[in-house]
Scaffold this motif. Structure first.
Motif, PDB file in Angstrom:
ATOM      1  N   ARG A 107      31.099  36.004 -24.104  1.00  0.00           N
ATOM      2  CA  ARG A 107      32.446  35.497 -24.386  1.00  0.00           C
ATOM      3  C   ARG A 107      33.432  35.983 -23.317  1.00  0.00           C
ATOM      4  NH1 ARG A 107      35.265  33.045 -28.430  1.00  0.00           N
ATOM      5  NH2 ARG A 107      37.365  33.791 -28.824  1.00  0.00           N
ATOM      6  N   ASN A 108      33.322  37.241 -22.920  1.00  0.00           N
ATOM      7  CA  ASN A 108      34.203  37.766 -21.875  1.00  0.00           C
ATOM      8  C   ASN A 108      33.956  37.068 -20.543  1.00  0.00           C
ATOM      9  OD1 ASN A 108      35.565  39.529 -23.554  1.00  0.00           O
ATOM     10  ND2 ASN A 108      34.162  41.226 -23.146  1.00  0.00           N
ATOM     11  N   ALA A 109      32.696  36.794 -20.229  1.00  0.00           N
ATOM     12  CA  ALA A 109      32.367  36.076 -18.987  1.00  0.00           C
ATOM     13  C   ALA A 109      32.949  34.670 -19.023  1.00  0.00           C
ATOM     14  CB  ALA A 109      30.856  36.035 -18.784  1.00  0.00           C
ATOM     15  N   LEU A 110      32.840  34.023 -20.160  1.00  0.00           N
ATOM     16  CA  LEU A 110      33.404  32.686 -20.324  1.00  0.00           C
ATOM     17  C   LEU A 110      34.919  32.709 -20.191  1.00  0.00           C
ATOM     18  CD1 LEU A 110      32.579  29.782 -20.903  1.00  0.00           C
ATOM     19  CD2 LEU A 110      32.625  30.324 -23.340  1.00  0.00           C
ATOM     20  N   ARG A 111      35.556  33.702 -20.791  1.00  0.00           N
ATOM     21  CA  ARG A 111      37.008  33.856 -20.683  1.00  0.00           C
ATOM     22  C   ARG A 111      37.417  34.036 -19.222  1.00  0.00           C
ATOM     23  NH1 ARG A 111      37.655  37.696 -24.088  1.00  0.00           N
ATOM     24  NH2 ARG A 111      38.292  36.412 -25.824  1.00  0.00           N
ATOM     25  N   ARG A 112      36.685  34.857 -18.482  1.00  0.00           N
ATOM     26  CA  ARG A 112      36.988  35.062 -17.062  1.00  0.00           C
ATOM     27  C   ARG A 112      36.807  33.759 -16.268  1.00  0.00           C
ATOM     28  NH1 ARG A 112      34.332  39.885 -18.137  1.00  0.00           N
ATOM     29  NH2 ARG A 112      32.378  39.072 -17.296  1.00  0.00           N
ATOM     30  N   GLU A 113      35.731  33.038 -16.547  1.00  0.00           N
ATOM     31  CA  GLU A 113      35.461  31.769 -15.860  1.00  0.00           C
ATOM     32  C   GLU A 113      36.577  30.758 -16.105  1.00  0.00           C
ATOM     33  OE1 GLU A 113      32.102  28.205 -15.985  1.00  0.00           O
ATOM     34  OE2 GLU A 113      31.675  30.106 -16.982  1.00  0.00           O
ATOM     35  N   LEU A 114      36.998  30.637 -17.347  1.00  0.00           N
ATOM     36  CA  LEU A 114      38.045  29.667 -17.688  1.00  0.00           C
ATOM     37  C   LEU A 114      39.418  30.118 -17.197  1.00  0.00           C
ATOM     38  CD1 LEU A 114      36.572  28.644 -21.077  1.00  0.00           C
ATOM     39  CD2 LEU A 114      37.282  27.026 -19.302  1.00  0.00           C
ATOM     40  N   THR A 115      39.667  31.409 -17.205  1.00  0.00           N
ATOM     41  CA  THR A 115      40.932  31.919 -16.664  1.00  0.00           C
ATOM     42  C   THR A 115      40.999  31.648 -15.166  1.00  0.00           C
ATOM     43  OG1 THR A 115      41.102  33.572 -18.421  1.00  0.00           O
ATOM     44  CG2 THR A 115      42.357  33.998 -16.403  1.00  0.00           C
ATOM     45  N   ALA A 116      39.880  31.790 -14.474  1.00  0.00           N
ATOM     46  CA  ALA A 116      39.830  31.461 -13.041  1.00  0.00           C
ATOM     47  C   ALA A 116      40.066  29.965 -12.832  1.00  0.00           C
ATOM     48  CB  ALA A 116      38.492  31.886 -12.451  1.00  0.00           C
ATOM     49  N   PHE A 117      39.484  29.119 -13.679  1.00  0.00           N
ATOM     50  CA  PHE A 117      39.709  27.677 -13.605  1.00  0.00           C
ATOM     51  C   PHE A 117      41.192  27.361 -13.777  1.00  0.00           C
ATOM     52  CE2 PHE A 117      40.423  23.770 -16.006  1.00  0.00           C
ATOM     53  CZ  PHE A 117      39.860  22.819 -15.163  1.00  0.00           C
ATOM     54  N   THR A 147      34.161  28.106 -26.227  1.00  0.00           N
ATOM     55  CA  THR A 147      32.727  27.845 -26.381  1.00  0.00           C
ATOM     56  C   THR A 147      32.163  27.504 -25.000  1.00  0.00           C
ATOM     57  OG1 THR A 147      32.761  25.425 -26.693  1.00  0.00           O
ATOM     58  CG2 THR A 147      33.257  26.796 -28.640  1.00  0.00           C
ATOM     59  N   PRO A 148      30.850  27.459 -24.863  1.00  0.00           N
ATOM     60  CA  PRO A 148      30.269  27.142 -23.551  1.00  0.00           C
ATOM     61  C   PRO A 148      30.610  25.743 -23.030  1.00  0.00           C
ATOM     62  CG  PRO A 148      28.644  28.242 -24.924  1.00  0.00           C
ATOM     63  CD  PRO A 148      29.825  27.922 -25.808  1.00  0.00           C
ATOM     64  N   ASP A 149      31.031  24.829 -23.894  1.00  0.00           N
ATOM     65  CA  ASP A 149      31.302  23.456 -23.459  1.00  0.00           C
ATOM     66  C   ASP A 149      32.721  22.969 -23.695  1.00  0.00           C
ATOM     67  OD1 ASP A 149      28.679  22.881 -22.471  1.00  0.00           O
ATOM     68  OD2 ASP A 149      28.007  22.828 -24.553  1.00  0.00           O
ATOM     69  N   ALA A 150      33.530  23.743 -24.410  1.00  0.00           N
ATOM     70  CA  ALA A 150      34.910  23.338 -24.679  1.00  0.00           C
ATOM     71  C   ALA A 150      35.754  24.577 -24.967  1.00  0.00           C
ATOM     72  CB  ALA A 150      34.971  22.379 -25.871  1.00  0.00           C
ATOM     73  N   ALA A 151      37.015  24.486 -24.571  1.00  0.00           N
ATOM     74  CA  ALA A 151      37.929  25.603 -24.811  1.00  0.00           C
ATOM     75  C   ALA A 151      39.336  25.066 -25.000  1.00  0.00           C
ATOM     76  CB  ALA A 151      37.891  26.584 -23.641  1.00  0.00           C
ATOM     77  N   VAL A 152      40.136  25.833 -25.697  1.00  0.00           N
ATOM     78  CA  VAL A 152      41.553  25.532 -25.868  1.00  0.00           C
ATOM     79  C   VAL A 152      42.319  26.783 -25.443  1.00  0.00           C
ATOM     80  CG1 VAL A 152      43.398  25.016 -27.523  1.00  0.00           C
ATOM     81  CG2 VAL A 152      41.135  23.931 -27.770  1.00  0.00           C
ATOM     82  N   VAL A 189      37.101  20.850 -21.111  1.00  0.00           N
ATOM     83  CA  VAL A 189      35.713  20.565 -21.471  1.00  0.00           C
ATOM     84  C   VAL A 189      34.829  20.679 -20.234  1.00  0.00           C
ATOM     85  CG1 VAL A 189      36.312  19.105 -23.447  1.00  0.00           C
ATOM     86  CG2 VAL A 189      36.035  18.073 -21.186  1.00  0.00           C
ATOM     87  N   ARG A 190      33.564  20.974 -20.490  1.00  0.00           N
ATOM     88  CA  ARG A 190      32.584  21.025 -19.402  1.00  0.00           C
ATOM     89  C   ARG A 190      31.910  19.660 -19.326  1.00  0.00           C
ATOM     90  NH1 ARG A 190      30.128  25.572 -17.106  1.00  0.00           N
ATOM     91  NH2 ARG A 190      30.562  26.837 -18.958  1.00  0.00           N
ATOM     92  N   ARG A 191      31.992  19.049 -18.140  1.00  0.00           N
ATOM     93  CA  ARG A 191      31.339  17.764 -17.907  1.00  0.00           C
ATOM     94  C   ARG A 191      30.544  17.844 -16.615  1.00  0.00           C
ATOM     95  NH1 ARG A 191      35.737  13.349 -19.683  1.00  0.00           N
ATOM     96  NH2 ARG A 191      35.607  13.737 -21.928  1.00  0.00           N
ATOM     97  N   ASP A 192      29.290  17.465 -16.703  1.00  0.00           N
ATOM     98  CA  ASP A 192      28.399  17.514 -15.533  1.00  0.00           C
ATOM     99  C   ASP A 192      28.455  18.882 -14.867  1.00  0.00           C
ATOM    100  OD1 ASP A 192      27.661  14.808 -15.924  1.00  0.00           O
ATOM    101  OD2 ASP A 192      29.439  14.145 -14.829  1.00  0.00           O
ATOM    102  N   GLY A 193      28.532  19.934 -15.681  1.00  0.00           N
ATOM    103  CA  GLY A 193      28.498  21.298 -15.180  1.00  0.00           C
ATOM    104  C   GLY A 193      29.817  21.849 -14.678  1.00  0.00           C
ATOM    105  N   ALA A 194      30.886  21.047 -14.735  1.00  0.00           N
ATOM    106  CA  ALA A 194      32.190  21.498 -14.229  1.00  0.00           C
ATOM    107  C   ALA A 194      33.240  21.398 -15.335  1.00  0.00           C
ATOM    108  CB  ALA A 194      32.618  20.651 -13.032  1.00  0.00           C
ATOM    109  N   TRP A 195      34.189  22.320 -15.323  1.00  0.00           N
ATOM    110  CA  TRP A 195      35.304  22.284 -16.275  1.00  0.00           C
ATOM    111  C   TRP A 195      36.338  21.263 -15.816  1.00  0.00           C
ATOM    112  CZ3 TRP A 195      34.508  24.394 -20.735  1.00  0.00           C
ATOM    113  CH2 TRP A 195      33.696  25.524 -20.853  1.00  0.00           C
ATOM    114  N   VAL A 196      36.905  20.513 -16.766  1.00  0.00           N
ATOM    115  CA  VAL A 196      38.003  19.576 -16.486  1.00  0.00           C
ATOM    116  C   VAL A 196      38.970  19.572 -17.666  1.00  0.00           C
ATOM    117  CG1 VAL A 196      36.797  18.017 -14.886  1.00  0.00           C
ATOM    118  CG2 VAL A 196      36.633  17.614 -17.350  1.00  0.00           C
ATOM    119  N   MET A 197      40.223  19.238 -17.362  1.00  0.00           N
ATOM    120  CA  MET A 197      41.243  19.116 -18.404  1.00  0.00           C
ATOM    121  C   MET A 197      41.044  17.795 -19.142  1.00  0.00           C
ATOM    122  SD  MET A 197      43.281  21.676 -18.257  1.00  0.00           S
ATOM    123  CE  MET A 197      43.732  22.977 -17.120  1.00  0.00           C
ATOM    124  N   LEU A 198      40.907  17.877 -20.442  1.00  0.00           N
ATOM    125  CA  LEU A 198      40.824  16.675 -21.266  1.00  0.00           C
ATOM    126  C   LEU A 198      42.186  16.358 -21.884  1.00  0.00           C
ATOM    127  CD1 LEU A 198      39.043  14.449 -22.423  1.00  0.00           C
ATOM    128  CD2 LEU A 198      38.522  15.984 -24.336  1.00  0.00           C
TER     129      LEU A 198
END
Length: 136
Positions: free
Chosen positions: A13-23, A89-94, A121-130
């Motif tokens: 969860r912390n790794a995911l938070r860091r990844e999304l914060t970087a995004f 989550t691994p495929d979606a975040a708010v 959301v994660r699409r084709d392995g990349a995060w994008v704003m939905l």
């Protein structure tokens, strides 16, 4: 009360938070470049954006709205702060956050601030704003 998680789940969860914060930080930098070609890769083709001046559905309308902002606010600096991740989550975040901007509008210094919420959301392995919702 904070729920206890096994170490592996907390670490993931912390790794995911860091990844999304970087995004989110890269998205902020792209917006501050005022180069629409740097911003568009962060946005899903079927995204919906809610801004104070209206609702924009689809990448074409969102692009036009962002380009109008870039043309209206010169030398804008946009800042995101106080980011929280209520869904992660691994495929979606708010995320929800506070934002502030400064720039030149009509030749005069202006600034503003407000709150934002994004669905990513994660699409084709990349995060994008939905979805993005900015309000003052």
């Amino acid at each position: 009360m904070r729920a206890l998680m096994p170490d592996g789940e907390g670490s993931a969860r912390n790794a995911l938070r860091r990844e999304l914060t970087a995004f989110l930080g890269a998205y902020e930098q792209a917006n501050n470049s005022h180069d629409i070609t740097r911003v568009l890769p962060f946005i899903a083709d079927d995204a919906t954006y809610w801004f104070s001046d209206g609702t924009y559905e689809g990448i074409g309308r969102i692009r036009a709205a962002i380009e109008r902002t870039f043309a209206t606010i010169h030398d804008e600096v946009y800042e995101v702060r106080d980011v929280e991740w209520p869904v992660l989550t691994p495929d979606a975040a708010v995320c929800r956050y506070r934002f502030a901007w400064t720039g030149i509008v009509g030749g005069a210094p202006r600034s503003g601030q407000g709150r934002g919420t994004n669905v990513i959301v994660r699409r084709d392995g990349a995060w994008v704003m939905l979805h993005e919702h900015l309000s003052t």
